[in-house]
Design an enzyme around this catalytic site. Structure first.
Site, PDB file in Angstrom:
ATOM      1  N   GLN A 101     -50.841 -11.523  50.942  1.00 23.60           N
ATOM      2  CA  GLN A 101     -50.628 -12.067  52.228  1.00 23.60           C
ATOM      3  C   GLN A 101     -51.263 -11.518  53.289  1.00 23.60           C
ATOM      4  OE1 GLN A 101     -48.573 -15.285  51.757  1.00 23.60           O
ATOM      5  NE2 GLN A 101     -48.271 -14.329  49.577  1.00 23.60           N
ATOM      6  N   GLY A 126     -38.864  -9.622  53.865  1.00 29.08           N
ATOM      7  CA  GLY A 126     -37.476  -9.346  54.107  1.00 29.08           C
ATOM      8  C   GLY A 126     -37.386 -11.224  54.016  1.00 29.08           C
ATOM      9  N   ASP A 127     -37.586 -11.728  53.068  1.00 27.68           N
ATOM     10  CA  ASP A 127     -37.473 -13.038  52.165  1.00 27.68           C
ATOM     11  C   ASP A 127     -35.865 -13.154  51.388  1.00 27.68           C
ATOM     12  OD1 ASP A 127     -38.788 -12.464  50.123  1.00 27.68           O
ATOM     13  OD2 ASP A 127     -40.530 -13.294  51.104  1.00 27.68           O
ATOM     14  N   GLU A 164     -37.813 -20.861  43.430  1.00 30.48           N
ATOM     15  CA  GLU A 164     -36.755 -21.721  45.052  1.00 30.48           C
ATOM     16  C   GLU A 164     -37.220 -22.897  45.309  1.00 30.48           C
ATOM     17  OE1 GLU A 164     -36.209 -17.730  48.179  1.00 30.48           O
ATOM     18  OE2 GLU A 164     -38.660 -19.025  47.502  1.00 30.48           O
ATOM     19  N   LYS A 176     -32.903  -7.568  49.639  1.00 32.35           N
ATOM     20  CA  LYS A 176     -34.703  -7.717  49.732  1.00 32.35           C
ATOM     21  C   LYS A 176     -34.922  -7.254  51.442  1.00 32.35           C
ATOM     22  CE  LYS A 176     -39.162  -9.161  48.196  1.00 32.35           C
ATOM     23  NZ  LYS A 176     -39.409 -10.541  49.120  1.00 32.35           N
TER      24      LYS A 176
END
Ligand code: NAD
Length: 350
Positions: free
Chosen positions: A150, A236-237, A66, A241
């Site tokens: 993360q 969820g991104d 992205e 997903k």
């Protein structure tokens, strides 16, 4: 050897992974998380100034690559980022990134930086900045579901910014939980290793979901979530997903970064396009309410937005001055006579 070295007038500061890590230690991780949260909050306050677009995604069967651009009219920024959930099995990161700031006035880059470490820091700082506004008063315990790259950043940011005292870890992979528990040891948080998602949520007022799987997963089903909690949904991104059962979404007050992007990528892709959501910048500005009752479920449907990366790069630009934690890159061809690019090339070959 070139007879005449190229002109090096327009050198671009570059922050490598090594220098980013040194900068984090130079500033201190908790002060840096607080500083990043302040920069992000400041940019959310001036949200309307920014150019905004959903990120430009190139999807494949394995993952996504992205580009995330934005500008405040004076400075332009973008981040390149990937998301490949299968990568960890091959010894690679799920998420890697780098980014750039440029001067809108002349288009010249003013900073190039690694952003894999910085993305973890900015995502955690954003989560905690949002939780500061939405979590129930006195929240001091968090369920951390998904103990990958993360997770420690998320836990520490909640400590540094929201006063979190205790984190309850759960991951389907016990090795990930062992790693997170060991990394968090001695950092001032109570750490509890749990045997299920349900157990991790016992006594937690904040629930962070940060798992990676390229599917509509159900990390939280409706019957798992009680009233009066704040859900920080990170994983969820991407289209296809998600982490939360639709029932959880229907019972929650949903807060988002940029609805146009979140409706494509976030948990709310499972809902109708007109399902009401509140933009976080309006809560921060005081034009929309955040949490309105103790029993409410607030949900931050985080996908990560370009302005957060812009803020993070701005923070780095402002903090590398006076340090040796960057190197100057000869990134831009910059002939003395701006119209004599060819002449500069010719002279380099003599
Ligand atoms: P990671 O691959 O390092 O860690 C993911 C962890 O989730 C793994 O340890 C895995 O075992 C665990 N997991 C998978 N399914 C699970 C389940 N059903 N229950 C419990 N644990 C489970 O990934 P990461 O870098 O930590 O990123 C996590 C997610 O966050 C990714 O999906 C990534 O795309 C997303 N992310 C979002 C943002 C944002 O701004 N919202 C920023 C960075 C990353």
């Amino acid at each position: 050897m070139p007879a005449t070295p190229p002109s090096n007038k327009a050198l671009v500061p570059f922050v490598s992974v090594e220098n980013m890590m040194n900068l984090v230690h130079h500033i201190g991780i908790e002060p840096m998380l607080r500083g990043l949260a302040d920069y992000i909050e400041e940019d959310f306050r001036r949200w309307e100034l920014f150019d905004k677009t959903p990120r430009i995604a190139s999807h494949s069967a394995e993952g996504v690559i992205e580009l995330m651009p934005t500008s405040d009219g004076e400075v332009y920024g973008f981040k390149y980022v990937n998301g490949h959930p299968k990568n960890t099995k091959e010894g690679l990161q799920t998420v890697t990134a780098f980014g750039l700031l440029a001067d809108v006035g002349n288009g010249y880059p003013v900073l190039l930086s690694e952003m894999t470490v910085l993305t973890a820091l900015r995502t955690a700082a954003t989560s905690a900045m949002v939780a500061k506004h939405l979590a129930p008063k006195g929240a001091d315990t968090m369920a951390m579901i998904g103990n990958g790259a993360q997770s420690e950043f998320q836990s520490l940011a909640m400590k540094a910014i929201c006063g979190l005292k205790s984190v309850r870890l759960w991951d389907i992979d016990p090795a990930a939980t062992r790693k997170a528990a060991s990394n968090l040891k001695g950092l001032g948080l109570g750490v509890h290793v749990c045997n299920s998602a349900e157990e991790s949520m016992e006594g937690a007022q904040i629930i962070t979901t940060c798992t990676a799987d390229k599917q509509y997963a159900t990390i939280l089903s409706d019957n798992m979530v009680g009233s009066g909690v704040h859900i920080n949904a990170i994983g969820g991104d991407c289209p296809g997903k998600t982490e939360l059962a639709p029932g959880v979404l229907h019972r929650s007050e949903i807060f988002v970064e940029y609805p146009e992007q979140t409706r494509i990528e976030g948990e709310i892709q499972q809902l109708g396009q007109d399902h009401p959501v509140t933009q976080m910048w309006e809560v921060i500005n005081g034009t929309k309410p955040g949490r309105t009752s103790a029993g409410q479920i607030t949900l931050f449907d985080s996908v990560g937005f370009a302005i957060e990366d812009f803020s993070a790069l701005r923070y780095i630009r402002d903090h590398i001055g006076g340090t040796d934690l960057y190197m100057d890159l000869d990134l831009l061809a910059d002939p003395d006579d701006p119209r004599d690019l060819f002449g500069m090339l010719q002279r380099a070959g003599r």
